[in-house]
Design an enzyme around this catalytic site. Sequence first.
Site, PDB file in Angstrom:
ATOM      1  N   SER A 125     -61.133 -61.526  33.335  1.00 49.20           N
ATOM      2  CA  SER A 125     -62.316 -61.316  32.334  1.00 49.20           C
ATOM      3  C   SER A 125     -62.899 -59.792  32.619  1.00 49.20           C
ATOM      4  CB  SER A 125     -63.282 -62.281  32.588  1.00 49.20           C
ATOM      5  OG  SER A 125     -62.882 -63.238  32.668  1.00 49.20           O
ATOM      6  N   HIS A 146     -56.089 -61.881  27.884  1.00 50.47           N
ATOM      7  CA  HIS A 146     -57.316 -62.572  27.975  1.00 50.47           C
ATOM      8  C   HIS A 146     -57.584 -63.651  27.262  1.00 50.47           C
ATOM      9  CE1 HIS A 146     -62.099 -62.356  28.458  1.00 50.47           C
ATOM     10  NE2 HIS A 146     -61.655 -62.976  29.549  1.00 50.47           N
ATOM     11  N   GLU A 158     -57.306 -61.669  23.786  1.00 52.73           N
ATOM     12  CA  GLU A 158     -57.650 -60.178  23.546  1.00 52.73           C
ATOM     13  C   GLU A 158     -56.091 -59.718  24.700  1.00 52.73           C
ATOM     14  OE1 GLU A 158     -62.406 -59.266  23.842  1.00 52.73           O
ATOM     15  OE2 GLU A 158     -61.464 -59.966  25.913  1.00 52.73           O
ATOM     16  N   ASN A 197     -66.950 -59.611  25.648  1.00 54.34           N
ATOM     17  CA  ASN A 197     -68.072 -59.702  26.529  1.00 54.34           C
ATOM     18  C   ASN A 197     -68.689 -58.341  26.570  1.00 54.34           C
ATOM     19  OD1 ASN A 197     -67.327 -62.113  27.729  1.00 54.34           O
ATOM     20  ND2 ASN A 197     -65.910 -61.513  29.139  1.00 54.34           N
TER      21      ASN A 197
HETATM   22  N1  LIG Z   1     -63.555 -69.881  33.162  1.00 57.34           N
HETATM   23  C1  LIG Z   1     -63.634 -69.197  31.884  1.00 57.34           C
HETATM   24  O1  LIG Z   1     -64.322 -69.519  30.963  1.00 57.34           O
HETATM   25  C2  LIG Z   1     -62.725 -67.823  31.910  1.00 57.34           C
HETATM   26  C3  LIG Z   1     -62.233 -67.269  30.779  1.00 57.34           C
HETATM   27  C4  LIG Z   1     -61.557 -66.378  30.652  1.00 57.34           C
HETATM   28  C5  LIG Z   1     -60.845 -65.670  31.925  1.00 57.34           C
HETATM   29  N2  LIG Z   1     -61.249 -66.389  32.894  1.00 57.34           N
HETATM   30  C6  LIG Z   1     -60.550 -65.836  34.058  1.00 57.34           C
HETATM   31  O2  LIG Z   1     -59.430 -66.410  34.446  1.00 57.34           O
HETATM   32  C7  LIG Z   1     -59.165 -66.641  36.098  1.00 57.34           C
HETATM   33  C8  LIG Z   1     -59.414 -68.058  36.404  1.00 57.34           C
HETATM   34  O3  LIG Z   1     -60.582 -68.466  36.017  1.00 57.34           O
HETATM   35  P1  LIG Z   1     -60.828 -70.121  36.042  1.00 57.34           P
HETATM   36  O4  LIG Z   1     -62.176 -70.222  35.689  1.00 57.34           O
HETATM   37  O5  LIG Z   1     -59.617 -70.865  35.741  1.00 57.34           O
HETATM   38  O6  LIG Z   1     -61.027 -70.324  37.742  1.00 57.34           O
HETATM   39  P2  LIG Z   1     -60.799 -71.663  38.468  1.00 57.34           P
HETATM   40  O7  LIG Z   1     -61.678 -71.310  39.915  1.00 57.34           O
HETATM   41  O8  LIG Z   1     -61.169 -72.887  37.772  1.00 57.34           O
HETATM   42  O9  LIG Z   1     -59.184 -71.540  38.871  1.00 57.34           O
HETATM   43  C9  LIG Z   1     -58.621 -70.639  39.780  1.00 57.34           C
HETATM   44  C10 LIG Z   1     -57.250 -71.189  40.633  1.00 57.34           C
HETATM   45  O10 LIG Z   1     -56.758 -70.326  41.158  1.00 57.34           O
HETATM   46  C11 LIG Z   1     -56.316 -70.820  42.288  1.00 57.34           C
HETATM   47  N3  LIG Z   1     -55.744 -69.896  43.236  1.00 57.34           N
HETATM   48  C12 LIG Z   1     -56.642 -69.070  44.118  1.00 57.34           C
HETATM   49  N4  LIG Z   1     -55.888 -68.290  44.948  1.00 57.34           N
HETATM   50  C13 LIG Z   1     -54.524 -68.436  44.638  1.00 57.34           C
HETATM   51  C14 LIG Z   1     -53.438 -67.946  45.126  1.00 57.34           C
HETATM   52  N5  LIG Z   1     -53.473 -66.798  46.044  1.00 57.34           N
HETATM   53  N6  LIG Z   1     -52.449 -68.497  44.293  1.00 57.34           N
HETATM   54  C15 LIG Z   1     -52.288 -69.321  43.401  1.00 57.34           C
HETATM   55  N7  LIG Z   1     -53.270 -69.825  43.195  1.00 57.34           N
HETATM   56  C16 LIG Z   1     -54.599 -69.549  43.491  1.00 57.34           C
HETATM   57  C17 LIG Z   1     -57.273 -72.058  42.741  1.00 57.34           C
HETATM   58  O11 LIG Z   1     -57.007 -72.825  43.767  1.00 57.34           O
HETATM   59  C18 LIG Z   1     -57.838 -72.371  41.464  1.00 57.34           C
HETATM   60  O12 LIG Z   1     -57.217 -73.619  41.125  1.00 57.34           O
HETATM   61  C19 LIG Z   1     -60.368 -65.632  36.411  1.00 57.34           C
HETATM   62  O13 LIG Z   1     -59.603 -64.263  36.621  1.00 57.34           O
HETATM   63  C20 LIG Z   1     -61.400 -65.481  35.382  1.00 57.34           C
HETATM   64  O14 LIG Z   1     -62.222 -64.469  35.190  1.00 57.34           O
HETATM   65  C21 LIG Z   1     -62.090 -67.217  33.036  1.00 57.34           C
END
Ligand SMILES: NC(=O)c1ccc[n+]([C@@H]2O[C@H](COP(=O)([O-])OP(=O)(O)OC[C@H]3O[C@@H](n4cnc5c(N)ncnc54)[C@H](O)[C@@H]3O)[C@@H](O)[C@H]2O)c1
Length: 400
Positions: A125, A146, A158, A197
Amino acid sequence: MGMGVERIKKIVVVGAGTMGHGIAQVCAMRGFDVVLIDIKDEILQKALEKIKWSLSKFVEKRRIREEDAEATLARITPTTKYEGYVDDADFAIEAVVENLDIKKKIFAKLDELMPEHAILTSNTSTLSITEMGRATKRPDKVAGMHWFNPPQLMQLIEVIRGEDTSDETLNTVVELAKKLGKTPVICKKDVRGFIVNRILGNVFNEAFWTYYRGEASKEGIDATVKYSGGFPMGWFELADYVGLDIAYEVGKIMYEAYGERFKPCPEVIEPLVKEGKLGQKTGQGFYDWTKGRPRIPFDKCDEYDVERSWAVAVNEAAWLVYEDVATPEDIDTAMKFGTGWPSGPCEYADRKGLDTILNKLKELYEKYKMEMYKPCPLLEEYVAKGWTGRKAGRGFYTYK
Ligand SMILES: NC(=O)c1ccc[n+]([C@@H]2O[C@H](COP(=O)([O-])OP(=O)(O)OC[C@H]3O[C@@H](n4cnc5c(N)ncnc54)[C@H](O)[C@@H]3O)[C@@H](O)[C@H]2O)c1
């Protein structure tokens, strides 16, 4: 050899959390083979449970058949290993925790193991796509992809061009997004906040500062935004829904990237974050979520002036156009599909009159002396040229 979208058969999704499991599901529902990677088997098991639950909802709503749900699940291979799983994959979507070092290591690993033609993307993000690309030997084949939460339901993607991303790569990511049934918009530069954002950040800040100054209550702002403005949620409600920790972090990153125009109002979110009141996910934030969605009272609709939200949204949209980050069409699509806005800021400004919006900004800037209200040079320029919107035949858009 070129890398058209037709060549993509197998997709790697790294990270099986909130976003990753949903992204994997969407890819599998559209017929792609999916490798879903995370660090622990328990996490992968939970992700599969969530996918099963979501698929059952699609079956219930008759959007897919039972057989489709089963076939979708069968196309997903969960694993904690890369070796032997990713070497014949054509495309990767990284969705692990928001940490640049971890993401760079994953990009290096995928680069080492995946075929030469494969494209690598990140769902980040806020972090730099360019830097992730430079952790590989194929920076031209790295881009941002994204998604929005929940990926199964949200239409928007995006697509972000890093400094080294090739046209061909960008094109393929756009085509893949379409093949996945989504609506892609292009963010032409690797800027913090991309499109959605950036605009949302400014609108949140306007609301937070207004509340902080005691000019309106949070219920009053939210009631006005929802019931008069026609937005799907009030800004405080939406911040709670997104998570106040995330809103707070993104706010800080935007401030670092853009300076005073994104001056956060720390007294509003920070205390809640410190108390662990992070919004919907913890049950408490600006509102109490323990009994479901907060009820925003109807009778406070006149506490806030929703034109202020529009004014800062249009101003930030103008900056995006001015800096050649996105087209008015893509900005409008992004806000409508990514956040459910009733109208995009550019089309809204053209209807309302760019001169009216500019006057509003000038009035607010005069009153508060805050950079977020200072009109973008593009708005001044358009109005000076007589490009005041629909009525003039030219504004952000051209009318016949
Ligand atoms: N939550 C949202 O609304 C949202 C929206 C758009 C983008 N994002 C982006 O998406 C990404 C993930 O966000 P999320 O909300 O799903 O987070 P989350 O914490 O729910 O999930 C992240 C996952 O990554 C795993 N992980 C951590 N280190 C790792 C590694 N080395 N190898 C493999 N897996 C690993 C964790 O175990 C976890 O299951 C981030 O970059 C975030 O900025 C989030």
